[in-house]
Write a protein that holds these residues in place. Structure first.
Motif, PDB file in Angstrom:
ATOM      1  N   GLU A 120       0.655  -1.193  -0.060  1.00 50.65           N
ATOM      2  CA  GLU A 120       0.016   0.124  -0.045  1.00 50.65           C
ATOM      3  C   GLU A 120       0.920   1.173   0.066  1.00 50.65           C
ATOM      4  O   GLU A 120       1.364   1.822   0.951  1.00 50.65           O
ATOM      5  CB  GLU A 120      -0.981   0.070   1.211  1.00 50.65           C
ATOM      6  CG  GLU A 120      -2.207   0.915   1.141  1.00 50.65           C
ATOM      7  CD  GLU A 120      -3.259   0.180   0.230  1.00 50.65           C
ATOM      8  OE1 GLU A 120      -3.960   0.841  -0.416  1.00 50.65           O
ATOM      9  OE2 GLU A 120      -3.043  -0.939   0.037  1.00 50.65           O
TER      10      GLU A 120
ATOM     11  N   PHE B  91      -4.031  -3.112 -10.418  1.00 49.15           N
ATOM     12  CA  PHE B  91      -5.608  -3.551 -11.142  1.00 49.15           C
ATOM     13  C   PHE B  91      -5.447  -4.362 -12.220  1.00 49.15           C
ATOM     14  O   PHE B  91      -5.936  -5.187 -12.538  1.00 49.15           O
ATOM     15  CB  PHE B  91      -6.335  -2.087 -11.017  1.00 49.15           C
ATOM     16  CG  PHE B  91      -7.618  -2.359 -11.416  1.00 49.15           C
ATOM     17  CD1 PHE B  91      -8.672  -2.073 -10.776  1.00 49.15           C
ATOM     18  CD2 PHE B  91      -7.802  -2.280 -12.846  1.00 49.15           C
ATOM     19  CE1 PHE B  91      -9.842  -2.320 -11.075  1.00 49.15           C
ATOM     20  CE2 PHE B  91      -9.258  -2.405 -13.280  1.00 49.15           C
ATOM     21  CZ  PHE B  91     -10.379  -2.465 -12.358  1.00 49.15           C
TER      22      PHE B  91
ATOM     23  N   MET C 263      -9.161  13.007  -5.669  1.00 48.27           N
ATOM     24  CA  MET C 263      -8.440  12.924  -6.974  1.00 48.27           C
ATOM     25  C   MET C 263      -8.112  11.204  -7.406  1.00 48.27           C
ATOM     26  O   MET C 263      -8.183  10.825  -8.480  1.00 48.27           O
ATOM     27  CB  MET C 263      -7.128  13.496  -6.905  1.00 48.27           C
ATOM     28  CG  MET C 263      -7.090  15.067  -7.262  1.00 48.27           C
ATOM     29  SD  MET C 263      -7.933  15.442  -8.667  1.00 48.27           S
ATOM     30  CE  MET C 263      -7.085  14.684  -9.731  1.00 48.27           C
ATOM     31  N   LYS C 264      -7.691  10.631  -6.269  1.00 44.80           N
ATOM     32  CA  LYS C 264      -7.440   9.171  -6.491  1.00 44.80           C
ATOM     33  C   LYS C 264      -8.561   8.429  -6.930  1.00 44.80           C
ATOM     34  O   LYS C 264      -8.642   7.470  -7.715  1.00 44.80           O
ATOM     35  CB  LYS C 264      -6.915   8.601  -5.160  1.00 44.80           C
ATOM     36  CG  LYS C 264      -5.294   8.716  -5.075  1.00 44.80           C
ATOM     37  CD  LYS C 264      -4.850   8.154  -3.718  1.00 44.80           C
ATOM     38  CE  LYS C 264      -3.519   8.546  -3.515  1.00 44.80           C
ATOM     39  NZ  LYS C 264      -2.959   8.031  -2.092  1.00 44.80           N
TER      40      LYS C 264
ATOM     41  N   GLU D  77      -6.763  14.776  -1.798  1.00 37.26           N
ATOM     42  CA  GLU D  77      -5.805  13.691  -2.500  1.00 37.26           C
ATOM     43  C   GLU D  77      -6.859  12.515  -2.516  1.00 37.26           C
ATOM     44  O   GLU D  77      -6.761  11.839  -3.746  1.00 37.26           O
ATOM     45  CB  GLU D  77      -4.598  13.398  -1.532  1.00 37.26           C
ATOM     46  CG  GLU D  77      -3.803  12.423  -2.075  1.00 37.26           C
ATOM     47  CD  GLU D  77      -2.940  11.776  -1.047  1.00 37.26           C
ATOM     48  OE1 GLU D  77      -2.649  12.572  -0.138  1.00 37.26           O
ATOM     49  OE2 GLU D  77      -2.417  10.616  -1.172  1.00 37.26           O
TER      50      GLU D  77
ATOM     51  N   PHE E  73     -13.839  -3.785  -8.211  1.00 37.80           N
ATOM     52  CA  PHE E  73     -13.139  -2.419  -7.872  1.00 37.80           C
ATOM     53  C   PHE E  73     -14.305  -1.763  -6.702  1.00 37.80           C
ATOM     54  O   PHE E  73     -14.030  -1.270  -5.513  1.00 37.80           O
ATOM     55  CB  PHE E  73     -12.976  -1.539  -8.870  1.00 37.80           C
ATOM     56  CG  PHE E  73     -12.713   0.018  -8.461  1.00 37.80           C
ATOM     57  CD1 PHE E  73     -11.264   0.295  -8.341  1.00 37.80           C
ATOM     58  CD2 PHE E  73     -13.639   0.815  -8.346  1.00 37.80           C
ATOM     59  CE1 PHE E  73     -10.937   1.554  -8.108  1.00 37.80           C
ATOM     60  CE2 PHE E  73     -13.105   2.121  -8.134  1.00 37.80           C
ATOM     61  CZ  PHE E  73     -11.728   2.566  -7.785  1.00 37.80           C
TER      62      PHE E  73
ATOM     63  N   HIS F  71      -8.606  -3.736  -4.592  1.00 40.07           N
ATOM     64  CA  HIS F  71      -8.940  -2.976  -3.639  1.00 40.07           C
ATOM     65  C   HIS F  71      -8.036  -1.929  -3.247  1.00 40.07           C
ATOM     66  O   HIS F  71      -8.193  -1.138  -2.108  1.00 40.07           O
ATOM     67  CB  HIS F  71      -8.853  -4.040  -2.445  1.00 40.07           C
ATOM     68  CG  HIS F  71      -7.455  -4.363  -2.255  1.00 40.07           C
ATOM     69  ND1 HIS F  71      -6.654  -5.242  -3.050  1.00 40.07           N
ATOM     70  CD2 HIS F  71      -6.648  -3.971  -1.004  1.00 40.07           C
ATOM     71  CE1 HIS F  71      -5.421  -5.050  -2.379  1.00 40.07           C
ATOM     72  NE2 HIS F  71      -5.338  -4.711  -1.413  1.00 40.07           N
ATOM     73  N   MET F  72      -7.156  -1.646  -4.085  1.00 41.86           N
ATOM     74  CA  MET F  72      -5.901  -1.118  -3.546  1.00 41.86           C
ATOM     75  C   MET F  72      -6.296   0.452  -3.095  1.00 41.86           C
ATOM     76  O   MET F  72      -5.984   1.243  -2.234  1.00 41.86           O
ATOM     77  CB  MET F  72      -4.767  -0.711  -4.485  1.00 41.86           C
ATOM     78  CG  MET F  72      -4.221  -2.205  -5.080  1.00 41.86           C
ATOM     79  SD  MET F  72      -2.923  -2.780  -3.924  1.00 41.86           S
ATOM     80  CE  MET F  72      -1.710  -2.096  -3.810  1.00 41.86           C
TER      81      MET F  72
ATOM     82  N   PRO G 167      -8.267   1.593   1.316  1.00 41.44           N
ATOM     83  CA  PRO G 167      -7.790   2.296   2.354  1.00 41.44           C
ATOM     84  C   PRO G 167      -7.291   3.772   2.447  1.00 41.44           C
ATOM     85  O   PRO G 167      -7.586   4.892   3.446  1.00 41.44           O
ATOM     86  CB  PRO G 167      -6.495   1.684   2.690  1.00 41.44           C
ATOM     87  CG  PRO G 167      -6.539   0.128   2.050  1.00 41.44           C
ATOM     88  CD  PRO G 167      -7.303   0.409   0.757  1.00 41.44           C
ATOM     89  N   ASP G 168      -6.720   4.125   1.390  1.00 37.57           N
ATOM     90  CA  ASP G 168      -6.251   5.508   0.951  1.00 37.57           C
ATOM     91  C   ASP G 168      -7.514   6.687   1.019  1.00 37.57           C
ATOM     92  O   ASP G 168      -7.623   7.674   1.741  1.00 37.57           O
ATOM     93  CB  ASP G 168      -5.657   5.905  -0.185  1.00 37.57           C
ATOM     94  CG  ASP G 168      -4.074   5.380  -0.231  1.00 37.57           C
ATOM     95  OD1 ASP G 168      -3.807   4.898   0.758  1.00 37.57           O
ATOM     96  OD2 ASP G 168      -3.321   5.525  -1.027  1.00 37.57           O
TER      97      ASP G 168
ATOM     98  N   LEU H  78      -0.621   6.347  -7.117  1.00 33.44           N
ATOM     99  CA  LEU H  78      -1.764   5.992  -8.006  1.00 33.44           C
ATOM    100  C   LEU H  78      -1.334   4.968  -8.935  1.00 33.44           C
ATOM    101  O   LEU H  78      -2.144   4.149  -9.343  1.00 33.44           O
ATOM    102  CB  LEU H  78      -2.251   7.155  -8.665  1.00 33.44           C
ATOM    103  CG  LEU H  78      -3.839   7.321  -8.925  1.00 33.44           C
ATOM    104  CD1 LEU H  78      -4.635   7.016  -7.640  1.00 33.44           C
ATOM    105  CD2 LEU H  78      -4.036   8.624  -9.438  1.00 33.44           C
TER     106      LEU H  78
ATOM    107  N   LEU I 271      -9.736   9.148 -10.507  1.00 36.03           N
ATOM    108  CA  LEU I 271      -8.822   8.684 -11.542  1.00 36.03           C
ATOM    109  C   LEU I 271      -8.975   6.896 -11.566  1.00 36.03           C
ATOM    110  O   LEU I 271      -9.285   6.411 -12.569  1.00 36.03           O
ATOM    111  CB  LEU I 271      -7.231   8.798 -11.409  1.00 36.03           C
ATOM    112  CG  LEU I 271      -7.021  10.167 -11.578  1.00 36.03           C
ATOM    113  CD1 LEU I 271      -5.556  10.673 -11.214  1.00 36.03           C
ATOM    114  CD2 LEU I 271      -7.119  10.662 -13.070  1.00 36.03           C
ATOM    115  N   LEU I 272      -9.022   6.453 -10.399  1.00 43.32           N
ATOM    116  CA  LEU I 272      -9.193   4.922 -10.189  1.00 43.32           C
ATOM    117  C   LEU I 272     -10.686   4.461 -10.719  1.00 43.32           C
ATOM    118  O   LEU I 272     -10.753   3.445 -11.371  1.00 43.32           O
ATOM    119  CB  LEU I 272      -8.982   4.528  -9.021  1.00 43.32           C
ATOM    120  CG  LEU I 272      -7.231   4.771  -8.692  1.00 43.32           C
ATOM    121  CD1 LEU I 272      -6.869   4.421  -7.188  1.00 43.32           C
ATOM    122  CD2 LEU I 272      -6.532   3.436  -9.282  1.00 43.32           C
TER     123      LEU I 272
ATOM    124  N   MET J 276     -10.797   4.494 -14.151  1.00 49.05           N
ATOM    125  CA  MET J 276     -10.422   3.501 -14.818  1.00 49.05           C
ATOM    126  C   MET J 276     -11.022   2.008 -14.884  1.00 49.05           C
ATOM    127  O   MET J 276     -11.228   1.294 -15.776  1.00 49.05           O
ATOM    128  CB  MET J 276      -8.791   3.250 -14.070  1.00 49.05           C
ATOM    129  CG  MET J 276      -7.962   2.294 -14.903  1.00 49.05           C
ATOM    130  SD  MET J 276      -6.656   2.252 -13.670  1.00 49.05           S
ATOM    131  CE  MET J 276      -7.293   1.183 -12.177  1.00 49.05           C
ATOM    132  N   SER J 277     -11.600   1.982 -13.635  1.00 47.15           N
ATOM    133  CA  SER J 277     -12.501   0.769 -13.289  1.00 47.15           C
ATOM    134  C   SER J 277     -13.618   0.808 -14.116  1.00 47.15           C
ATOM    135  O   SER J 277     -14.116  -0.215 -14.749  1.00 47.15           O
ATOM    136  CB  SER J 277     -12.879   0.647 -11.881  1.00 47.15           C
ATOM    137  OG  SER J 277     -13.742   1.363 -11.596  1.00 47.15           O
TER     138      SER J 277
END
Lengths: 639, 474
Positions: free
Chosen positions: A601, A612, B155-156, B152, B212, B220-221, B224-225, A605, B159-160, B163-164
């Protein structure tokens, strides 16, 4: 109203349970309010119980079948557990008796526990205690009953050890809990076997299936089940050899002793056997086991009671002995006589324990009966109500105990258990003797100048008076000439022995003989010379009895030598092999792998996106390899 | 064809509510905007009532684009309950943050997205609902504009999530390409006839896209963030609502559209479920921040729920629904405690929870009960939920049941670590924490529901039996 009470009998255990919740979460800081909540809960339960009992005893059809209702609690293929209410004459009598005696004890406790720092906590525990017992009594399912059963055990643990600053109280609480747990394990195994063999734990269904048990299993297996189930009551009802916890249980506050001995705890075992009589009655040898255990316990405990000096300890052994009578009655096949004795015993034993509590309060917890004497002058209400209890337990007509004890003895004789009958009759003599020994020593004779007793306040004496009245008239519902009791509460056929005047007169003579002997030894002989001489002459026997046959010591030796010894061995194995290698190793491995995975982790990004897409790719490849139809993917053959 | 628009009542009502909150926020003065929280909460309660009253009103709209069956209704009840509890428990937090009307209206639009998703009968509706929900959540995640972590995280997430979504769309288009249909039921019929490799690829992309959302490992990445950075009430709603909605559509697509290639995906789901359970629980152990701990625990919970998909049976669906519902209470209970604790102390660190049992017994006990429920300790709801889930797989996937069991034991370790801090350690600051009424109500609802479902699961189980049955009716 009556119908409502019958259809909502679950309110009976619920009200004290609610009182428990309310006290614990809301009213704990206010002592008087907590006591009020507890008393309101149990009196409310009593009102509902009385209405429900009235409903049952005005409908003769209840002798044919019981009112059962409930909900499905857990359901899956092969296992259905219902929880519900089973209202029949037996359980109606029980809820009435339990809630009535508990109500009186609660009121008494408002006086007895006054000024105790744990006042509110005490009332929350006793409320839960009463609720658990009422749940146990009303259960229509063995598992549900077991929940009540274990809750009763838990509450007894909490309450016996209520004075946590006393080491003896803590030890007694542990002793009670552990002893009962050992027995409960047997009961649990028995229940599991019943579920496996018959596929249900519902009491009505079990009764039907066990009546034709040959379709399910052999008599041998059923005998084993019966013995396992009987282990539970041996522990809870203080039968030999697991009686050891009960005398120590007096370490709790006296109202708790009264609850345990009269209404909520020890009778649970007898009640369970009574409820499961359809199981025991199929197996004659199991019935004999119950009867012999009962008769032996009755005699055995009575002999110990003769030599004891502490007032509550004498009463405790007398309870063990009386419970033996109840078991004996069940063993010779009479639910009616057993429940009848339970009913009368509840009144006079609660009366005597609360009388003892009144004495102890007045004497600042000086418990040795030899140091009392002449209390009747300063504490007339306590003394005379105690005398009523003494007459009842000794079996003097017309007091309650006479009728029920007579019924048990007559049933034993009629079923040709002559030896057990003789044991029972001799126990009756001993009972009269040790109880009146207590009464003469404590209440009559010369006053001890060191004591300055005063009569207890009204909230302690009024319950005593009510119980004294009940201990007098409580037995009239079951006289041999017009036995209303046995027309309602019975197992199988209506059981009723014709009046047996021989037994009646004989048991009265034995009781009077016991009282007379006590009178001679402990009242007429002011210096107790004869009593002391007797103890001297039979020194060996006296010491044996005074030390309760050394049963506790035998258990202790067993614990030290065998249990502790093997425990030491296991301990070494545990710390070096189990903890050292398996547990700590696994723990460290788990933690380390957590730490390791945590590194992935990164907060970046790009990495997340990479994982993924790698995931997508790996899954696609894995699927391609695992199934031939997808193999085309790898070869680029998208159709 | 008759269009029975009454089927859409809950969706229409919540749209109106969302717009009303948005417009009202512009009209009424700043100081009285805290009333918007109450309006939202009561409005949600009303929509919940409306949804429940439509329990027996089932049907499909627009040639199968929109399905209203008891299965969908049950999930809508779950979302609305969650939204109601989150709103009730976080009013003070939102008032501190400001911009109430935007916050609450986004919350309502996210809920609308979930409801559309639960009822989606074809891929277009599916995508519409999914994006509505996701975009609303993106706004919510970065709602604390001045907090670097929140921005932050936003933003993450943009984007993620983008993507998914792209991967998901690609998968959907592959399936459309093979079957020639976007309607789930028609796809189901077509797949049964012609299983081809491209379908498998589409399937993998669907798993990734929806995986996702439910934060299944290895997709899952982000969780947590983003869970840590987002405002806590948003985190709790993201963990509960977004996940439940994604499970609703996951079941719909896999069990209704792709049963023809069941043999291809059952093992895949089992393996994903296993690694999700393992990774979630293991990484939760070293966490020191309560939100990150709960984030990993929620990853693990998603793994448990996935177990219900493995057999694709009515029992499995029942397990998923049961768990999703009880998970609402356990998660929101725990997160509400965290939210309120942050309000009072400004900290999310577990070590600051020392002595919470003395400062606020209710908060400590709710946290404990919710965590024990997630760990699956009887007699709490989580135990019954896990029982229903794992019961479906013991016959064919015993190894998965074992993994679930062992990892439940592991989870007890990190849950009880929090309990230990709350109950054993002495507080640094002895001042009692006074709960506001709405928070106390939320906590009590969460606790009572968790206890009640655990002790007496019968009624809920029956409702879910009906709902699971309705899934296979069309």
């Amino acid at each position: 109203m009556v119908d409502f009470a019958m259809q909502h009998a679950w309110l009976v255990p619920l009200l004290p349970a609610l009182a428990f919740v309310v006290i614990v979460f809301l009213t704990k800081p206010w002592q008087k309010l907590s006591a009020l909540v507890a008393v309101a809960g149990i009196v409310g339960a009593f009102v509902f119980a009385a209405l429900a009992a009235y409903g049952v005893f005005t409908h003769p059809e209840f002798t044919e079948g019981s009112l059962v209702y409930g909900v499905r609690w857990l359901s899956m293929p092969g296992l259905h557990i219902n929880v519900g209410i089973m209202l029949d004459p037996t359980s109606a009598m029980m809820i009435f008796m339990v809630s009535l005696v508990s109500s009186l004890i609660f009121i008494y406790a408002t006086g007895y526990m006054k000024g105790d720092p744990g006042f509110s906590v005490f009332f929350s525990y006793v409320s839960l205690f009463a609720a658990s017992m009422l749940l146990l009594v009303l259960s229509s399912n063995l598992l549900e009953m077991f929940v009540g059963w274990e809750l009763v055990g838990l509450c007894s643990y909490l309450l016996i050890g209520f004075y946590t600053h006393k080491i003896s109280a803590r030890e007694a609480a542990k002793k009670a809990f552990v002893t009962c747990r050992i027995a409960d394990f047997g009961l649990l195994l028995g229940m599991l076997s019943l579920q496996i063999v018959f596929g249900t734990l519902d009491l009505p269904e079990l009764a039907q299936k066990i009546a034709h048990f040959h379709q399910y299993t052999s008599a041998g297996v059923l005998t084993l089940i019966a013995v396992l189930v009987f282990l539970g009551p041996i522990g809870k009802s203080g039968q030999f050899p697991l009686h050891v916890w009960l005398p120590d249980a007096m370490e709790g506050p006296t109202p708790v002793s009264a609850l345990i001995h009269a209404a909520t705890m020890v009778v649970a075992g007898v009640y369970l056997v009574g409820r499961m009589l359809f199981l025991f009655s199929e197996i004659p040898s199991a019935m004999e086991l119950v009867a012999i255990t009962g008769a032996f316990t009755a005699l055995f405990a009575a002999t110990i009671a003769i030599t004891q000096r502490e007032i509550k300890r004498i009463l405790a052994y007398s309870t063990v002995s009386q419970l033996g009578y109840m078991m004996l009655a069940l063993g010779v096949g009479s639910l009616s006589a057993s429940m009848f004795h339970m009913w009368t015993h509840a009144f006079f034993k609660a009366l005597m324990f609360m009388g003892a509590g009144s004495v102890l309060t007045a004497l600042h917890h000086k418990a040795d009966v030899w140091e009392m004497g002449g209390l009747v002058k300063k504490m007339p209400i306590t003394a005379w109500t105690f005398v009523v209890g003494g007459l009842a337990i000794a079996g003097i007509p017309p007091f309650a105990g006479f009728w029920s004890k007579d019924e048990i003895l007559a049933t034993a004789l009629n079923s040709h258990h002559y030896v057990l009958f003789a044991m029972g009759a001799f126990t009756a003599f001993l009972t009269a003797f040790y109880m009146w020994r207590l009464i003469f020593l404590a209440f009559f004779g010369e006053e001890n100048p060191a004591n300055h007793p005063v009569e207890s306040p009204w909230n302690m004496t009024v319950p005593l008076i009510i119980l004294a009245a009940l201990a007098t008239v409580g037995g009239w519902v079951g006289t041999p000439w017009d036995n209303v009791w046995s027309q309602w509460i019975f197992f199988g056929e209506v059981e009723h022995a014709a009046p047996n005047y021989g037994v009646m007169i004989g048991s009265v003579i034995l009781a009077l003989a016991g009282i007379y002997l006590a009178y001679q030894l402990y009242y007429v002989d002011r210096e107790k010379v004869k009593a002391k001489a007797l103890a001297e002459r039979y020194h060996g026997i006296y010491t044996l009895l005074f030390n309760k046959y050394y049963i506790d010591e035998i258990y202790l030796w067993f614990n030290h030598a065998i249990v502790d010894g093997s425990a030491k061995l296991f301990y070494l194995f545990d710390i070096y092999v189990v903890d050292g290698i398996i547990v700590n190793g696994l723990g460290a491995f788990t933690r380390l792998s957590g730490e390791g995975l945590r590194i992935t982790e990164t907060g970046r990004l790009q990495n997340y996106a990479l994982v993924f897409f790698l995931g997508v790719l790996i899954i696609a490849v894995a699927l391609a390899f695992s199934s031939p139809s997808a193999a085309g993917l790898l070869l680029g053959g998208v159709k | 064809m008759n269009v029975d628009l009454s089927l859409l009542n809950p969706e229409i009502a919540i749209s109106i509510l969302g717009l009303a909150v948005l417009v009202l926020g512009l009209i009424i003065p700043k100081e009285s905007r805290h009333g918007l929280g109450w309006l939202t909460a009561l409005g949600l309660l009303g929509v919940l009532g409306l949804t429940i009253s439509g329990w027996n009103n089932q049907g499909t709209l627009y040639h199968g684009m929109f399905i209203v069956d008891q299965y969908a209704i049950f999930f809508k009840i779950t979302f609305l309950t969650a939204a109601f509890l989150v709103t009730l428990g976080s009013m003070r937090f939102v008032d501190d943050m400001g911009d109430q009307s935007e916050y609450y209206s986004m919350m309502l639009f996210a809920t609308l997205g979930m409801m559309v998703l639960a009822s989606a009968g074809d891929f277009i509706t599916l995508y519409l609902g999914l994006e509505l929900m996701t975009i609303a959540f993106i706004v919510l995640v970065c709602f604390k504009r001045l907090d670097g972590k929140s921005v932050e995280a936003g933003m993450k997430y943009v984007l993620l999530a983008g993507m998914s979504s792209a991967v998901l769309l690609y998968g959907l288009s592959l399936i459309y390409g093979v079957t020639g249909s976007v309607t789930i039921s028609e796809v189901g019929r077509a797949v049964a006839v012609t299983p081809v490799p491209a379908l498998i690829l589409g399937l993998v992309m669907l798993v990734a896209g929806l995986g996702f959302k439910i934060s299944a490992v290895p997709f899952h990445m982000w969780a947590p963030d983003i869970y840590e950075g987002a405002p806590t009430p948003v985190t709790s709603y993201l963990a509960v609502g977004s996940k439940a909605a994604s499970f609703a559509i996951l079941l719909r697509v896999f069990v209704a559209a792709l049963p023809g290639i069941w043999a291809n995906w059952t093992m895949l789901v089992a393996v994903l479920s296993a690694i999700t359970i393992i990774v979630g629980n293991l990484v939760a152990i070293p966490q020191t921040n309560i939100k990150r701990l709960l984030a990993y625990s929620s990853i693990a919970q998603a793994g448990y729920i996935l177990v219900g998909l493995v057999t694709a049976s009515e029992q499995g669906i029942k397990g998923v629904m049961f768990y999703a519902f009880l998970y609402v209470f356990a998660t929101i209970g725990a997160f509400t405690v965290a939210t309120y604790f942050y309000n009072v102390t400004g900290s999310d660190e577990i070590k600051d929870y020392a002595g919470l049992s003395q400062r606020s017994p209710l908060m400590a006990v709710v946290m404990l009960i919710c965590m024990l429920s997630m760990a699956g300790i009887p007699p709490l709801a989580g135990f019954v939920g896990k029982f229903y889930l794992f019961k479906t797989i013991v016959d064919n996937y015993l190894w998965l049941a074992f993994i679930g069991l062992i990892m439940s034991m592991v989870s007890v370790y990190y849950y009880l670590r929090v309990a230990l801090v709350m109950y054993r350690d002495e507080p640094l600051d002895n001042s009692p924490i006074n709960l506001s009424t709405p928070v106390a109500v939320t906590l009590i609802i969460a606790m009572v529901a968790t206890l009640f479902i655990g002790i007496y699961p019968g009624p809920l189980s029956q409702v879910i039996n009906m709902a699971a049955h309705s899934f296979f009716m069309h």
